[in-house]
Design a protein around this motif. Structure first.
Motif, PDB file in Angstrom:
ATOM      1  N   MET A   1     -18.913   9.086  11.155  1.00  0.00           N
ATOM      2  CA  MET A   1     -17.632   8.404  11.155  1.00  0.00           C
ATOM      3  C   MET A   1     -17.256   8.062   9.706  1.00  0.00           C
ATOM      4  SD  MET A   1     -16.300   4.894  13.019  1.00  0.00           S
ATOM      5  CE  MET A   1     -17.262   5.097  14.454  1.00  0.00           C
ATOM      6  N   ASN A   2     -16.004   8.328   9.332  1.00  0.00           N
ATOM      7  CA  ASN A   2     -15.543   8.047   7.980  1.00  0.00           C
ATOM      8  C   ASN A   2     -15.212   6.575   7.806  1.00  0.00           C
ATOM      9  OD1 ASN A   2     -15.739  10.704   7.271  1.00  0.00           O
ATOM     10  ND2 ASN A   2     -13.599  11.166   7.607  1.00  0.00           N
ATOM     11  N   LYS A   3     -15.608   6.033   6.691  1.00  0.00           N
ATOM     12  CA  LYS A   3     -15.290   4.646   6.356  1.00  0.00           C
ATOM     13  C   LYS A   3     -13.863   4.598   5.808  1.00  0.00           C
ATOM     14  CE  LYS A   3     -16.884   0.872   3.471  1.00  0.00           C
ATOM     15  NZ  LYS A   3     -17.818   0.444   2.437  1.00  0.00           N
ATOM     16  N   PRO A   4     -13.038   3.670   6.298  1.00  0.00           N
ATOM     17  CA  PRO A   4     -11.668   3.592   5.781  1.00  0.00           C
ATOM     18  C   PRO A   4     -11.666   3.267   4.285  1.00  0.00           C
ATOM     19  CG  PRO A   4     -11.982   2.077   7.630  1.00  0.00           C
ATOM     20  CD  PRO A   4     -13.315   2.678   7.299  1.00  0.00           C
ATOM     21  N   THR A   5     -10.774   3.888   3.562  1.00  0.00           N
ATOM     22  CA  THR A   5     -10.680   3.658   2.126  1.00  0.00           C
ATOM     23  C   THR A   5      -9.817   2.433   1.856  1.00  0.00           C
ATOM     24  OG1 THR A   5     -10.021   4.596   0.017  1.00  0.00           O
ATOM     25  CG2 THR A   5      -8.756   5.271   1.910  1.00  0.00           C
ATOM     26  N   LYS A   6     -10.069   1.776   0.751  1.00  0.00           N
ATOM     27  CA  LYS A   6      -9.253   0.619   0.405  1.00  0.00           C
ATOM     28  C   LYS A   6      -8.174   0.988  -0.601  1.00  0.00           C
ATOM     29  CE  LYS A   6     -12.119  -1.469  -3.179  1.00  0.00           C
ATOM     30  NZ  LYS A   6     -12.665  -2.733  -3.626  1.00  0.00           N
ATOM     31  N   TYR A   7      -8.012   2.300  -0.819  1.00  0.00           N
ATOM     32  CA  TYR A   7      -7.011   2.778  -1.763  1.00  0.00           C
ATOM     33  C   TYR A   7      -6.029   3.726  -1.093  1.00  0.00           C
ATOM     34  CZ  TYR A   7     -10.441   0.939  -4.999  1.00  0.00           C
ATOM     35  OH  TYR A   7     -11.316   0.114  -5.646  1.00  0.00           O
ATOM     36  N   PHE A   8      -4.796   3.708  -1.572  1.00  0.00           N
ATOM     37  CA  PHE A   8      -3.780   4.633  -1.105  1.00  0.00           C
ATOM     38  C   PHE A   8      -3.436   5.556  -2.260  1.00  0.00           C
ATOM     39  CE2 PHE A   8       0.786   5.697  -0.883  1.00  0.00           C
ATOM     40  CZ  PHE A   8       0.725   6.513   0.231  1.00  0.00           C
ATOM     41  N   PHE A   9      -3.590   6.852  -2.048  1.00  0.00           N
ATOM     42  CA  PHE A   9      -3.275   7.854  -3.056  1.00  0.00           C
ATOM     43  C   PHE A   9      -1.862   8.356  -2.796  1.00  0.00           C
ATOM     44  CE2 PHE A   9      -7.753   7.523  -3.085  1.00  0.00           C
ATOM     45  CZ  PHE A   9      -8.190   7.934  -4.334  1.00  0.00           C
ATOM     46  N   CYS A  10      -0.981   8.155  -3.745  1.00  0.00           N
ATOM     47  CA  CYS A  10       0.423   8.525  -3.605  1.00  0.00           C
ATOM     48  C   CYS A  10       0.699   9.778  -4.427  1.00  0.00           C
ATOM     49  CB  CYS A  10       1.305   7.366  -4.076  1.00  0.00           C
ATOM     50  SG  CYS A  10       3.061   7.730  -4.015  1.00  0.00           S
ATOM     51  N   TYR A  11       1.059  10.870  -3.736  1.00  0.00           N
ATOM     52  CA  TYR A  11       1.351  12.136  -4.399  1.00  0.00           C
ATOM     53  C   TYR A  11       2.848  12.438  -4.444  1.00  0.00           C
ATOM     54  CZ  TYR A  11      -3.640  13.089  -4.111  1.00  0.00           C
ATOM     55  OH  TYR A  11      -4.999  13.027  -4.260  1.00  0.00           O
ATOM     56  N   SER A  12       3.677  11.509  -3.978  1.00  0.00           N
ATOM     57  CA  SER A  12       5.121  11.703  -3.898  1.00  0.00           C
ATOM     58  C   SER A  12       5.822  10.862  -4.959  1.00  0.00           C
ATOM     59  CB  SER A  12       5.604  11.295  -2.505  1.00  0.00           C
ATOM     60  OG  SER A  12       6.996  11.099  -2.479  1.00  0.00           O
ATOM     61  N   ILE A  13       6.608  11.510  -5.814  1.00  0.00           N
ATOM     62  CA  ILE A  13       7.344  10.769  -6.842  1.00  0.00           C
ATOM     63  C   ILE A  13       8.373   9.830  -6.210  1.00  0.00           C
ATOM     64  CG2 ILE A  13       8.925  10.996  -8.810  1.00  0.00           C
ATOM     65  CD1 ILE A  13       7.311  13.519  -9.592  1.00  0.00           C
ATOM     66  N   PRO A  14       9.157  10.285  -5.210  1.00  0.00           N
ATOM     67  CA  PRO A  14      10.098   9.341  -4.576  1.00  0.00           C
ATOM     68  C   PRO A  14       9.398   8.133  -3.936  1.00  0.00           C
ATOM     69  CG  PRO A  14      10.688  11.591  -4.025  1.00  0.00           C
ATOM     70  CD  PRO A  14       9.352  11.645  -4.716  1.00  0.00           C
ATOM     71  N   LEU A  15       8.264   8.370  -3.288  1.00  0.00           N
ATOM     72  CA  LEU A  15       7.519   7.264  -2.686  1.00  0.00           C
ATOM     73  C   LEU A  15       6.977   6.339  -3.767  1.00  0.00           C
ATOM     74  CD1 LEU A  15       6.268   5.690  -0.384  1.00  0.00           C
ATOM     75  CD2 LEU A  15       4.417   7.388  -0.313  1.00  0.00           C
ATOM     76  N   PHE A  16       6.457   6.912  -4.842  1.00  0.00           N
ATOM     77  CA  PHE A  16       5.980   6.093  -5.956  1.00  0.00           C
ATOM     78  C   PHE A  16       7.100   5.196  -6.482  1.00  0.00           C
ATOM     79  CE2 PHE A  16       6.091   5.664 -10.575  1.00  0.00           C
ATOM     80  CZ  PHE A  16       5.076   4.732 -10.731  1.00  0.00           C
TER      81      PHE A  16
END
Length: 60
Positions: A1-16
Motif C-alpha cells: 500500500m502506498n503512503k500518501p504524500t504530504k506534497y503536491f507536485f504542480c506541472y500546470s502553469i495555469p494551476l500554479f
C-alpha cells in the motif's frame, strides 16, 4: 500500500498561477523535470490547498 504524500507536485502553469497569485500559496521548490525539462512546483499539502484544488477543478 502506498503512503500518501504530504506534497503536491504542480506541472500546470495555469494551476500554479491560480495557487500562487489568486490564492496566495507559497511553493516549497521549483524545478525542471529531468526528462521533459518542463517546470514544476512543489506545494505542501494542507486542507486549504486541497480546497483550492477542488475549486480550480470545478472552474475548469
Amino acid at each position: 500500500m502506498n503512503k500518501p504524500t504530504k506534497y503536491f507536485f504542480c506541472y500546470s502553469i495555469p494551476l500554479f498561477k491560480y495557487l500562487k497569485m489568486d490564492k496566495g500559496f507559497s511553493f516549497i521548490c521549483y524545478a525542471l523535470h529531468d526528462k521533459t525539462l518542463k517546470p514544476f512546483w512543489i506545494f505542501e499539502k494542507s486542507d486549504e490547498l486541497l480546497i483550492a484544488l477542488k475549486e480550480y477543478s470545478q472552474k475548469n
